[in-house]
Design an enzyme around this catalytic site. Structure first.
Site, PDB file in Angstrom:
ATOM      1  N   LYS A  83       1.042  -0.914   0.087  1.00 52.80           N
ATOM      2  CA  LYS A  83      -0.210  -0.134  -0.139  1.00 52.80           C
ATOM      3  C   LYS A  83       0.810   1.229   0.186  1.00 52.80           C
ATOM      4  CE  LYS A  83      -4.477   0.984   0.840  1.00 52.80           C
ATOM      5  NZ  LYS A  83      -5.706   0.233   0.596  1.00 52.80           N
ATOM      6  N   GLY A 183     -24.729   3.196   4.332  1.00 50.02           N
ATOM      7  CA  GLY A 183     -24.021   3.936   3.360  1.00 50.02           C
ATOM      8  C   GLY A 183     -24.532   3.538   1.818  1.00 50.02           C
ATOM      9  N   GLY A 185     -23.465   4.566  -1.180  1.00 50.42           N
ATOM     10  CA  GLY A 185     -22.370   5.131  -2.005  1.00 50.42           C
ATOM     11  C   GLY A 185     -22.189   4.089  -3.320  1.00 50.42           C
ATOM     12  N   LYS A 186     -20.956   4.208  -3.873  1.00 50.76           N
ATOM     13  CA  LYS A 186     -20.932   3.350  -4.989  1.00 50.76           C
ATOM     14  C   LYS A 186     -21.112   1.725  -4.841  1.00 50.76           C
ATOM     15  CE  LYS A 186     -16.538   5.029  -5.737  1.00 50.76           C
ATOM     16  NZ  LYS A 186     -16.747   6.111  -4.702  1.00 50.76           N
ATOM     17  N   VAL A 187     -20.786   1.218  -3.794  1.00 46.59           N
ATOM     18  CA  VAL A 187     -20.823  -0.263  -3.398  1.00 46.59           C
ATOM     19  C   VAL A 187     -22.170  -0.261  -2.863  1.00 46.59           C
ATOM     20  CG1 VAL A 187     -20.084  -2.062  -2.178  1.00 46.59           C
ATOM     21  CG2 VAL A 187     -18.246  -0.315  -2.822  1.00 46.59           C
ATOM     22  N   GLY A 188     -22.828   0.633  -2.006  1.00 43.55           N
ATOM     23  CA  GLY A 188     -23.801   0.207  -1.157  1.00 43.55           C
ATOM     24  C   GLY A 188     -25.153   0.232  -2.355  1.00 43.55           C
TER      25      GLY A 188
HETATM   26  N1  LIG Z   1     -15.296   0.736  -3.887  1.00 46.16           N
HETATM   27  C1  LIG Z   1     -14.537  -0.289  -3.999  1.00 46.16           C
HETATM   28  O1  LIG Z   1     -14.432  -0.959  -4.800  1.00 46.16           O
HETATM   29  C2  LIG Z   1     -14.115  -0.743  -2.512  1.00 46.16           C
HETATM   30  C3  LIG Z   1     -13.491  -1.795  -2.282  1.00 46.16           C
HETATM   31  C4  LIG Z   1     -13.235  -2.336  -1.063  1.00 46.16           C
HETATM   32  C5  LIG Z   1     -13.804  -1.672   0.191  1.00 46.16           C
HETATM   33  N2  LIG Z   1     -14.417  -0.235  -0.111  1.00 46.16           N
HETATM   34  C6  LIG Z   1     -14.982  -0.012   1.127  1.00 46.16           C
HETATM   35  O2  LIG Z   1     -16.307   0.113   1.143  1.00 46.16           O
HETATM   36  C7  LIG Z   1     -16.748   1.500   1.703  1.00 46.16           C
HETATM   37  C8  LIG Z   1     -17.796   2.077   0.793  1.00 46.16           C
HETATM   38  O3  LIG Z   1     -16.820   2.279  -0.641  1.00 46.16           O
HETATM   39  P1  LIG Z   1     -17.711   3.257  -1.480  1.00 46.16           P
HETATM   40  O4  LIG Z   1     -16.809   3.031  -2.839  1.00 46.16           O
HETATM   41  O5  LIG Z   1     -19.133   2.832  -1.899  1.00 46.16           O
HETATM   42  O6  LIG Z   1     -17.646   4.671  -1.227  1.00 46.16           O
HETATM   43  P2  LIG Z   1     -18.359   6.048  -1.201  1.00 46.16           P
HETATM   44  O7  LIG Z   1     -17.751   7.143  -1.004  1.00 46.16           O
HETATM   45  O8  LIG Z   1     -18.888   5.946  -2.785  1.00 46.16           O
HETATM   46  O9  LIG Z   1     -19.919   5.596  -0.302  1.00 46.16           O
HETATM   47  C9  LIG Z   1     -19.879   5.875   1.037  1.00 46.16           C
HETATM   48  C10 LIG Z   1     -21.125   6.209   1.307  1.00 46.16           C
HETATM   49  O10 LIG Z   1     -21.262   6.353   2.689  1.00 46.16           O
HETATM   50  C11 LIG Z   1     -22.023   7.443   3.126  1.00 46.16           C
HETATM   51  N3  LIG Z   1     -21.574   7.768   4.464  1.00 46.16           N
HETATM   52  C12 LIG Z   1     -20.615   8.293   5.298  1.00 46.16           C
HETATM   53  N4  LIG Z   1     -20.527   8.375   6.231  1.00 46.16           N
HETATM   54  C13 LIG Z   1     -21.687   7.998   6.506  1.00 46.16           C
HETATM   55  C14 LIG Z   1     -22.308   7.441   7.851  1.00 46.16           C
HETATM   56  N5  LIG Z   1     -21.851   7.877   9.037  1.00 46.16           N
HETATM   57  N6  LIG Z   1     -23.571   7.075   7.791  1.00 46.16           N
HETATM   58  C15 LIG Z   1     -24.029   6.639   6.723  1.00 46.16           C
HETATM   59  N7  LIG Z   1     -23.636   6.901   5.513  1.00 46.16           N
HETATM   60  C16 LIG Z   1     -22.233   7.271   5.560  1.00 46.16           C
HETATM   61  C17 LIG Z   1     -21.466   8.528   1.959  1.00 46.16           C
HETATM   62  O11 LIG Z   1     -22.284   9.708   2.131  1.00 46.16           O
HETATM   63  C18 LIG Z   1     -21.301   7.735   1.000  1.00 46.16           C
HETATM   64  O12 LIG Z   1     -22.671   7.570   0.068  1.00 46.16           O
HETATM   65  C19 LIG Z   1     -15.633   2.006   2.204  1.00 46.16           C
HETATM   66  O13 LIG Z   1     -15.315   1.864   3.596  1.00 46.16           O
HETATM   67  C20 LIG Z   1     -14.731   1.642   1.125  1.00 46.16           C
HETATM   68  O14 LIG Z   1     -13.258   1.636   1.815  1.00 46.16           O
HETATM   69  C21 LIG Z   1     -14.746  -0.094  -1.294  1.00 46.16           C
END
Ligand SMILES: NC(=O)c1ccc[n+]([C@@H]2O[C@H](COP(=O)([O-])OP(=O)(O)OC[C@H]3O[C@@H](n4cnc5c(N)ncnc54)[C@H](O)[C@@H]3O)[C@@H](O)[C@H]2O)c1
Length: 360
Positions: A83, A183, A185-188
């Site tokens: 990393k 959450g 976001g992209k994954v959720g």
């Molecule tokens: N994108 C990937 O491929 C990937 C891979 C492995 C792990 N992750 C992990 O998964 C998680 C989500 O990733 P993502 O890419 O969807 O990120 P993202 O930034 O697109 O989404 C995160 C979401 O969480 C919301 N959020 C922030 N604080 C919050 C809270 N206290 N309560 C409720 N919602 C809240 C944000 O508004 C946002 O919509 C992160 O922890 C990331 O490290 C992502």
């Protein structure tokens, strides 16, 4: 050893190599941590973050690179763990020249470390870094990359959740279960789609009102609650933390009503001992770094020349790996997080040892 200021001793952490990189003109201060190359070149993203101090940056890169070794091992990849962190505020500091300077340092390691996106770095940044190094993945489709990794991350989380559901309720499906997603976001967002397709009821929350608007418009059947505290206390079967780290802590675990926790967020356990608290409360925790490895599976596949179907099949195997970990945890009487670590260490030792068989 700290080149910027400190005298920390990363050698005591068990890392193979820790590299401090500095380019005064662009303001680049980066640390690349290679925990292990036992399974192949180290792979892990670059975090661009305004750390309070060099010590904090160093501690984070040591921790994150070690975590990647375990994640990559369990994802079945031929990659060790690495990393990098860039110390600074990406809003103020990020420039083409800085990213390219960083790319040259990555190149200088000759392929011992492949970089990718993490907090504060994006697909477009990887395209810039790729102008200086071959050892970068997670690029845009236009530049021969695989693009957004959240699609396979969500798919993998869903597979891990299916394995946990089977372990607890006897059937690998979320049909008829209430799943709480924190959450959107992209994954959720992708995860909600898989859950609804599988016949689950979804309850969700996000701090961003736009995410609630998305849910109301796209999936009106999703029930929305005000915040994570309300979600945790809700009558849910599965809790899926998909926002930030530390979701499982001394406040949330005692309040949790779900039987299963499986979500995308990294570093869900706020501190050591939380995994035991979960086990004592009868909550099955599918370790975060196991179920969220779809993203790294995707970027690793890109190194071979991206093939979505091949990567999707690899991410589907997260179901089997989670199942194996949960069975091992039962057999050895340890929490799943401990069983996962043991399995990862076993693979690193057994497969890593093969390099002692001499080849010309
Ligand atoms: N994108 C990937 O491929 C990937 C891979 C492995 C792990 N992750 C992990 O998964 C998680 C989500 O990733 P993502 O890419 O969807 O990120 P993202 O930034 O697109 O989404 C995160 C979401 O969480 C919301 N959020 C922030 N604080 C919050 C809270 N206290 N309560 C409720 N919602 C809240 C944000 O508004 C946002 O919509 C992160 O922890 C990331 O490290 C992502």
């Amino acid at each position: 050893m700290g080149v910027f200021a400190s005298t920390d001793d990363p050698g005591s952490s068990g890392h193979e190599q820790v590299v401090f990189c500095q380019d005064k003109q662009t303001g680049l201060r980066a640390i690349i941590g290679i925990y292990s190359t036992a399974l192949g070149p180290a792979l892990g993203g670059t975090r661009f973050y305004p750390y309070a101090s060099e010590e904090d940056a160093l501690a984070d890169v040591l921790d994150l690179s070690r975590g990647m070794a375990y994640k990559n091992a369990l994802a079945g990849l031929d990659h060790g763990g690495g990393k990098a962190v860039i110390w600074g505020d990406p809003e103020k500091l990020k420039s083409e020249a800085l990213l390219r300077a960083y790319g040259r340092f990555v190149q200088s390691l000759g392929g011992r470390y492949y970089t990718a996106c993490d907090v504060g770095t994006f697909v477009a940044d990887m395209d810039v870094i790729a102008r200086e190094t071959r050892f970068v993945t997670g690029r845009s489709v236009a530049h021969g990359g695989a693009g957004d990794s959240s699609i396979l991350t969500a798919w993998g989380v869903f597979q891990g959740m299916r394995a946990a559901a089977e372990h607890v309720w006897g059937s690998p499906t979320l049909a008829g279960r209430r799943v709480g997603v924190a959450g959107l976001g992209k994954v959720g967002k992708h995860l909600v789609g898989h859950l609804l397709d599988d016949g689950a009821e979804v309850v969700a929350t996000d701090v961003d009102p736009k995410a609630h608007d998305w849910a109301r418009t796209t999936h009106p059947q999703v029930a929305l609650v005000d915040d994570t505290a309300a979600l945790v206390a809700a009558d849910i079967d599965v809790y899926a933390p998909c926002a930030l780290g530390g979701a499982l802590n001394d406040d949330t675990v005692p309040a949790l009503r779900a039987r299963v926790v499986a979500g995308a967020a990294n570093n869900q356990l706020a501190h050591p001992g939380i995994e035991k608290l979960l086990a004592d409360r009868g909550v099955l925790y599918a370790p975060d770094y196991v179920v969220n490895s779809g993203g790294v599976i995707q970027v690793a596949d890109e190194i071979e020349g991206f093939n979505f179907e091949r990567a999707r099949l690899r991410a589907t195997r997260i179901y089997d790996t989670t199942r194996e970990i949960l069975r091992l945890a039962d057999a050895e009487g340890v929490p799943p997080a401990v069983a996962a670590d043991r399995l990862a260490e076993r693979r690193m030792a057994e497969v890593g040892r093969l390099r002692t068989i001499h080849l010309r």
